[in-house]
Enzyme design. Sequence first.
Site, short mmCIF file in Angstrom:
data_model
loop_
_atom_site.label_atom_id
_atom_site.label_comp_id
_atom_site.label_asym_id
_atom_site.label_seq_id
_atom_site.Cartn_x
_atom_site.Cartn_y
_atom_site.Cartn_z
N HIS A 120 46.35 34.52 31.29
CA HIS A 120 47.18 35.61 31.81
C HIS A 120 46.34 36.82 32.25
O HIS A 120 45.24 37.03 31.73
CB HIS A 120 48.19 36.06 30.73
CG HIS A 120 47.51 36.65 29.54
ND1 HIS A 120 47.03 35.87 28.52
CD2 HIS A 120 47.18 37.92 29.21
CE1 HIS A 120 46.47 36.64 27.60
NE2 HIS A 120 46.54 37.90 28.00
N TYR A 183 39.70 45.54 36.83
CA TYR A 183 39.84 44.09 36.63
C TYR A 183 38.49 43.45 36.32
O TYR A 183 38.35 42.66 35.38
CB TYR A 183 40.45 43.50 37.91
CG TYR A 183 40.45 41.99 37.96
CD1 TYR A 183 41.40 41.24 37.28
CD2 TYR A 183 39.48 41.30 38.71
CE1 TYR A 183 41.40 39.85 37.34
CE2 TYR A 183 39.47 39.91 38.77
CZ TYR A 183 40.43 39.20 38.08
OH TYR A 183 40.42 37.82 38.14
N SER A 184 37.48 43.82 37.14
CA SER A 184 36.15 43.26 36.97
C SER A 184 35.60 43.58 35.58
O SER A 184 34.99 42.72 34.94
CB SER A 184 35.27 43.90 38.04
OG SER A 184 34.25 43.05 38.41
#
Length: 293
Positions: A120, A183-184
């Site tokens: 997820h 995100y990274s």
Amino acid sequence: MGRLKKILIPSLGLVLAFWFYSARDTFKPEMLRGKRVIVTGASTGIGEQMAYHLARMGSHVLLTARTEARLQNVVERCLELGAASARYISGSMASPSLPEEVLREAENTWGGLDMLILNHIGQSSFTFFSGDVGHVRTLMETNFVSYVALATAALPLLKESEGSIVVVSSIAGKIAGPFTAPYSATKFALDGFFSSLRQELIIDKVNVSITLCILGYINTESAVRAVSHVIPQTPAPKEECALEIIRAGALRRRELHYPSPAVGSMLLLRSLAPELLDSLLLSSYRLENVRRT
Ligand SMILES: NC(=O)C1=CN([C@@H]2O[C@H](COP(=O)(O)OP(=O)(O)OC[C@H]3O[C@@H](n4cnc5c(N)ncnc54)[C@H](OP(=O)(O)O)[C@@H]3O)[C@@H](O)[C@H]2O)C=CC1
Ligand SMILES: CC(C)CCC[C@@H](C)[C@H]1CC[C@H]2[C@@H]3C(=O)C=C4C[C@@H](O)CC[C@]4(C)[C@H]3CC[C@]12C
């Protein structure tokens, strides 16, 4: 006799070694039959496709995500496709109590667990970093801390079954490109944590495998919606991607690179000529289309 020792015995050794390693490398869908598998983020995208593959292979699946209505549909489809059993738990992985609840459900219904697929991700947009530190905090909780909590709660069961942890990450978790800063960061954190944990399990002779999946651009609805106006490349198919993840987990691989030549060459170029990779990357983006919100 001398010649026999010098040529025949080493050749036989080579043949045996080749046979041993290629036999270990052969994936058979039956490997998953009757296995008890948790898939997170299984209501859409790659997670949903993994649930369908596992169902066809005859696994027991426990699926999680936030949207109950979608999970109900996925569970129904899994049962039609041949899953040994299929159930779901809905809730947000930003909530610290959910990981233990999911593992309690696995223990109560199956009495054990063979594979934990962590997949997820929370919502994040493909754009300049806005300065929203609160978003980074929540995304870390959803994309990273919950993975650690789920793996921690699952380890006693996985030790018993000599099972597997599969961590779905991204090329953006090995190489930092623009527009994915929060995100990274969460994906780099996964590599740090799980690659360290893998070595500790080996030192302790614990036979639980950890597979880190390094994925390129995949054609899920959410990814295409987020980046197709900036990235003109054709994304790889989610169905094949999902199968490769399951295969890598079942074969207890250390890492999966999918799609293989593209991800592999980016990683190689990154270590040989990082500036060249950066400029190639930027020249392939339609920067004028990046949304500034
Ligand atoms: N698609 C791509 O191009 C790439 C994907 N990846 C990785 O592959 C994995 C799957 O990506 P993809 O299939 O594209 O993603 P999707 O957006 O299609 O699916 C994400 C899943 O996570 C669930 N989810 C979202 N927010 C939460 C939350 N707060 N708590 C619990 N579950 C949540 C969603 O369901 P719901 O909204 O119902 O909660 C959904 O089931 C991710 O780990 C991603 O980083 C890596 C590289 C590229
Ligand atoms: C760093 C590089 C070498 C990147 C080159 C390849 C680019 C085009 C690929 C590789 C990994 C991809 C992203 C990804 O992993 C997951 C998501 C989350 C999703 O919700 C929205 C889309 C997004 C941001 C993808 C966007 C496209 C990315 C950057």
